[in-house]
Design a protein around this motif. Structure first.
Motif, mmCIF file in Angstrom:
data_model
loop_
_atom_site.group_PDB
_atom_site.id
_atom_site.type_symbol
_atom_site.label_atom_id
_atom_site.label_comp_id
_atom_site.label_asym_id
_atom_site.label_seq_id
_atom_site.Cartn_x
_atom_site.Cartn_y
_atom_site.Cartn_z
ATOM 1 N N LYS A 1 -64.818 103.734 -22.418
ATOM 2 C CA LYS A 1 -65.077 103.469 -23.828
ATOM 3 C C LYS A 1 -63.991 102.639 -24.480
ATOM 4 N N ARG A 2 -62.974 102.291 -23.750
ATOM 5 C CA ARG A 2 -61.937 101.453 -24.319
ATOM 6 C C ARG A 2 -62.455 100.036 -24.555
ATOM 7 N N PHE A 3 -61.811 99.356 -25.475
ATOM 8 C CA PHE A 3 -62.261 98.007 -25.831
ATOM 9 C C PHE A 3 -62.045 97.065 -24.650
ATOM 10 N N ARG A 4 -63.107 96.351 -24.331
ATOM 11 C CA ARG A 4 -63.053 95.371 -23.261
ATOM 12 C C ARG A 4 -63.083 93.977 -23.872
ATOM 13 N N HIS A 5 -62.118 93.204 -23.527
ATOM 14 C CA HIS A 5 -62.026 91.845 -24.074
ATOM 15 C C HIS A 5 -63.058 90.952 -23.394
ATOM 16 N N LEU A 6 -63.882 90.347 -24.212
ATOM 17 C CA LEU A 6 -64.883 89.403 -23.704
ATOM 18 C C LEU A 6 -64.415 88.001 -24.070
ATOM 19 N N PRO A 7 -64.014 87.199 -23.121
ATOM 20 C CA PRO A 7 -63.545 85.847 -23.453
ATOM 21 C C PRO A 7 -64.695 84.981 -23.946
ATOM 22 N N ALA A 8 -64.379 84.094 -24.870
ATOM 23 C CA ALA A 8 -65.383 83.175 -25.404
ATOM 24 C C ALA A 8 -65.761 82.143 -24.344
ATOM 25 N N THR A 9 -66.979 81.683 -24.453
ATOM 26 C CA THR A 9 -67.441 80.663 -23.509
ATOM 27 C C THR A 9 -66.669 79.367 -23.718
ATOM 28 N N LYS B 1 -55.222 53.062 -31.862
ATOM 29 C CA LYS B 1 -56.264 52.434 -32.675
ATOM 30 C C LYS B 1 -57.519 53.292 -32.814
ATOM 31 N N VAL B 2 -57.536 54.473 -32.220
ATOM 32 C CA VAL B 2 -58.713 55.342 -32.304
ATOM 33 C C VAL B 2 -58.737 56.004 -33.669
ATOM 34 N N PRO B 3 -59.790 55.830 -34.471
ATOM 35 C CA PRO B 3 -59.832 56.473 -35.797
ATOM 36 C C PRO B 3 -60.159 57.955 -35.680
ATOM 37 N N ALA B 4 -60.160 58.620 -36.813
ATOM 38 C CA ALA B 4 -60.494 60.046 -36.859
ATOM 39 C C ALA B 4 -61.988 60.232 -36.621
ATOM 40 N N TYR B 5 -62.315 61.338 -35.988
ATOM 41 C CA TYR B 5 -63.716 61.647 -35.672
ATOM 42 C C TYR B 5 -64.396 62.157 -36.932
ATOM 43 N N ASN B 6 -65.490 61.501 -37.335
ATOM 44 C CA ASN B 6 -66.121 61.836 -38.612
ATOM 45 C C ASN B 6 -66.868 63.163 -38.576
ATOM 46 N N ARG B 7 -67.247 63.641 -37.396
ATOM 47 C CA ARG B 7 -67.967 64.918 -37.305
ATOM 48 C C ARG B 7 -67.070 66.040 -36.799
ATOM 49 N N PHE B 8 -65.754 65.873 -36.925
ATOM 50 C CA PHE B 8 -64.832 66.876 -36.391
ATOM 51 C C PHE B 8 -64.973 68.206 -37.124
ATOM 52 N N ILE B 9 -64.956 68.164 -38.459
ATOM 53 C CA ILE B 9 -65.026 69.411 -39.235
ATOM 54 C C ILE B 9 -66.370 70.094 -39.022
ATOM 55 N N GLN B 10 -67.444 69.320 -38.963
ATOM 56 C CA GLN B 10 -68.766 69.916 -38.767
ATOM 57 C C GLN B 10 -68.866 70.587 -37.404
ATOM 58 N N GLU B 11 -68.372 69.934 -36.347
ATOM 59 C CA GLU B 11 -68.451 70.534 -35.018
ATOM 60 C C GLU B 11 -67.528 71.741 -34.889
ATOM 61 N N ARG B 12 -66.345 71.689 -35.531
ATOM 62 C CA ARG B 12 -65.463 72.864 -35.503
ATOM 63 C C ARG B 12 -66.112 74.043 -36.221
ATOM 64 N N PHE B 13 -66.790 73.747 -37.343
ATOM 65 C CA PHE B 13 -67.464 74.824 -38.069
ATOM 66 C C PHE B 13 -68.594 75.420 -37.227
ATOM 67 N N GLU B 14 -69.371 74.581 -36.551
ATOM 68 C CA GLU B 14 -70.447 75.090 -35.708
ATOM 69 C C GLU B 14 -69.886 75.901 -34.540
ATOM 70 N N ASP C 1 -70.620 79.805 -33.915
ATOM 71 C CA ASP C 1 -71.132 80.341 -32.654
ATOM 72 C C ASP C 1 -70.274 81.503 -32.162
ATOM 73 N N LEU C 2 -68.955 81.361 -32.290
ATOM 74 C CA LEU C 2 -68.073 82.450 -31.864
ATOM 75 C C LEU C 2 -68.223 83.673 -32.762
ATOM 76 N N TYR C 3 -68.487 83.447 -34.044
ATOM 77 C CA TYR C 3 -68.626 84.571 -34.968
ATOM 78 C C TYR C 3 -69.934 85.327 -34.749
#
Length: 664
Positions: free
Chosen positions: A196-204, A253-266, A270-272
């Motif tokens: 019954k002890r807590f078992r750590h389940l690693p995220a995919t 010269k690589v610019p910032a990824y425009n969908r970075f915040i959206q993909e991090r939120f998704e 998913d983890l939540y």
């Protein structure tokens, strides 16, 4: 010395007679060569492409002998008759002649006989005796150690005894001696005997980036202009990747990824929302759980791609209808106009303006000899005769619409020649007026039928003389049946059993299908009684259609479900399909092909294969074959109506984006 002591010189001794004769002619210089191939168990096929065939005992290559073609082999057989009694040796690549004994041995083996020197009836030689020996092999006395106790076993036993006395080793108790204790919380999510002890389940873990995600990918991983355009126009669900590969000379010269915040939120979402319970694997055969469906490629033809787009309306296109001959398409829009299109070219032939109210429904008459179009706009039903087709068709249509019935035909409510008994149906107060409205370029003759409340649905009888309309706000007189030849309008129901959504005639029998919010009522018009009630289990029915054979019905609802009913089987759905993300607006059967389709507010057009068999013991085959992203969503509305071509496996759809599309 006495020469006689040596014996006669011309006589050979017995020892010399046993030795083989020496050939005095010696013309061979290869007797001392060792030609035996020493490759062992190596397959000889490995040397097929090499000039040699193996190695001799000295490690030198054994070259392949020269081999001629088929003509040389034929000439060799004719010159050398013994060549037929020879075999080809793969080890040496030469032809070896067989002796008489070897040929005789091959014949005996082919006839399944024993060899030449084998005696099948020879006596058995017992190399090992089969008789049991009475006396032992050894008569030595038993040693003393077999009877005395082992001191090493005594040391092991004393070691175990000391551990038990010290408490380091405890004997296992029987189940009967264990205390009768139990866990009262064992059933609350935890299985018996589980930690019954807590078992750590690693995220995919997220997949590692490939060459497409590189800042300097190779040229073959970059998209062309056509591929970029196809990627931009494709639906986000159909895209293979959610980004376009780009090439930069350096990482700075690589610019910032425009969908970075959206993909991090998704990713965080998913983890939540991922489950925190380790699921146990169930070893089941997936093929047994899934139904065996045929390959969609084997079920062709069916609509697959967009072919023609009909553009011209300025408002939402609520309804479309195809003429029975398949040449013309009529569409009604909220811009208060009806447009007549040529199916193959997409050219607008005529535009009919009908006041200021939106056109909710259009329907061509099923009679191919007429070009009669019924249009519902507000509280008025218009019978239009567009100037299309040949002059004879226009003349027949005008005579059919404008010829007034005789006094005897209008007063006698006799039985209908189309198997619909209207003798007991009350006559409704609907005014029939002949009017003329000017079209875009031509004059269109109309028959106007006024109703009390707005009309939302129109349906024709298969013969083209009867027409049923639905006005949900009219209460008891929501359903009206109009007979064009007699210019009569009847209200078939004295009491309403719910808000009517749509009404259809049975294709072959005198039945009328009335769809309310939750049920589908099937009335027998010949007996004037309720024959059957279909229990849909839906919250709000949006559309209904009947199979051309009349034994199956499909029902679409605003709660995103499509139900298939088998009238011979049950009053409950035979199968319920959930392929739309939003409300279903329209469902349709094809009149010739085993196809049916549904459209919804998500803008998708779903095409299904629905085969109905004549064998009553065989269930209908329902297979989804194609999903087409047809219309864009405007104000939460997508595709509003769909209609099949009467003869071809083509599908028309109309949407809130003011367009009508043809899929072939």
């Amino acid at each position: 010395m006495d020469p006689e002591a040596w014996g006669p010189q011309n006589e050979e001794s017995e020892e010399d007679a046993q030795q083989p004769e020496i050939d005095p002619i010696y013309d061979s210089d290869t007797s001392d060569e060792e030609t035996e191939n020493t490759i062992g168990n190596v397959p000889i096929e490995w040397y097929d492409e090499l000039p040699h065939i193996g190695y001799d005992i000295h490690g030198k290559k054994i070259m392949k002998p020269a081999q001629g073609d088929k003509l040389d082999s034929l000439l060799a057989k004719l010159d050398d008759p013994t060549l037929l009694k020879s075999v080809y040796d793969k080890r040496t690549g030469a032809t070896v002649a067989l002796s008489k004994n070897e040929l005789e041995l091959l014949k005996r083996i082919e006839n399944k006989n024993f060899g030449l020197d084998v005696d099948p009836y020879a006596p058995t030689i017992e190399w090992f005796t089969s008789k049991t020996s009475v006396t032992p092999l050894s008569a030595a006395p038993e040693p003393k150690r077999r009877f005395a106790a082992s001191k090493w076993e005594a040391k092991k036993i004393m070691k175990i005894v000391r551990a038990i006395r010290a408490g380091r080793l405890r004997p296992k108790l029987d189940d009967a001696l264990k205390p009768a204790l139990y866990d009262i919380w064992s059933g609350e999510g935890d299985t018996a005997g589980e930690d019954k002890r807590f078992r750590h389940l690693p995220a995919t873990r997220m997949p590692l980036p490939d060459h497409y995600a590189s800042y300097n990918p190779p040229a073959e991983y970059l998209m062309s202009e056509e591929e970029k355009k196809a990627w931009t126009e494709a639906h986000p669900e159909d895209r293979e990747r959610n980004f376009i590969p780009q090439k930069y000379s350096s990482l700075r010269k690589v610019p910032a990824y425009n969908r970075f915040i959206q993909e991090r939120f998704e990713r965080c979402l998913d983890l939540y929302l991922c489950p925190r319970v380790q699921a146990k694997k169930i070893h089941t055969d997936v093929e047994k759980l899934l139904p065996k469906l045929p390959d969609p490629n084997e079920l062709r033809p069916f609509p697959q791609r967009e072919a023609v787009v009909y553009v011209g309306h300025k408002g939402r296109v609520r309804s479309i209808s195809v003429h029975p001959n398949g040449q013309w398409l009529a569409s009604g829009s909220e811009d208060s106009t009806v447009r007549i299109w040529e199916v193959l070219t997409g050219r607008c032939l005529e535009t009919i303006a009908l006041g200021s109210k939106a056109v909710m429904q259009v329907a061509w008459s099923p009679n191919k000899d007429h070009a009669l179009l019924a249009v519902a706009s507000g509280e008025t039903l218009f019978l239009c005769s567009p100037k299309i087709g040949s002059a004879s068709i226009r003349k027949l249509t005008e005579e059919f619409v404008h010829t007034a019935p005789s006094a005897s035909e209008s007063t006698l409510p006799s039985a209908s020649p189309f198997h619909i008994n209207l003798a007991l149906i009350g006559v409704s107060a609907c005014e029939w007026v002949s009017v003329e409205l000017s079209g875009k370029q031509k004059t269109v003759e109309l028959m106007k039928i006024a109703h009390e409340k707005p009309i939302t649905h129109i349906s024709w009888h298969r013969r083209g003389d009867y027409l049923v309309t639905v006005s949900p706000e009219a209460g008891q007189s929501a359903v009206k049946i109009h007979q064009i030849s007699k210019r009569q309008s009847q209200s078939p129901f004295r009491k309403s059993k719910g808000m009517v959504q749509c009404v259809l005639f049975h294709p072959t029998k005198p039945f009328l299908f009335v769809a309310t919010q939750r049920y589908v009522l099937v009335y027998n018009l010949l007996k004037q009684e309720l024959a059957k009630t279909l229990i849909t289990g839906m919250k709000w029915i949006s559309s209904i259609d009947v199979h051309p054979e009349g034994d199956n019905v499909i029902v679409g609802s605003y709660d995103r479900r499509l139900a298939w009913f088998d009238l011979d089987l049950s009053t409950k759905p035979f199968k319920t399909l959930r392929y739309h993300k939003e409300a279903i607006r329209s469902v349709r059967f094809h009149k010739r092909y085993p196809l049916f389709a549904s459209v919804g507010d998500d803008g998708d057009v779903n095409v299904f294969h629905g085969m109905v068999y004549n064998d009553l013991m065989r269930q209908p085959l329902i297979v989804p074959v194609k999903r087409i992203h047809g219309h864009s969503v405007v104000d939460s509305l997508g595709a509003l109506n769909c209609e099949f071509h009467p003869t071809q496996p083509w599908l028309f759809s109309s949407g809130a984006d003011t367009t009508v599309k043809l899929y072939t």
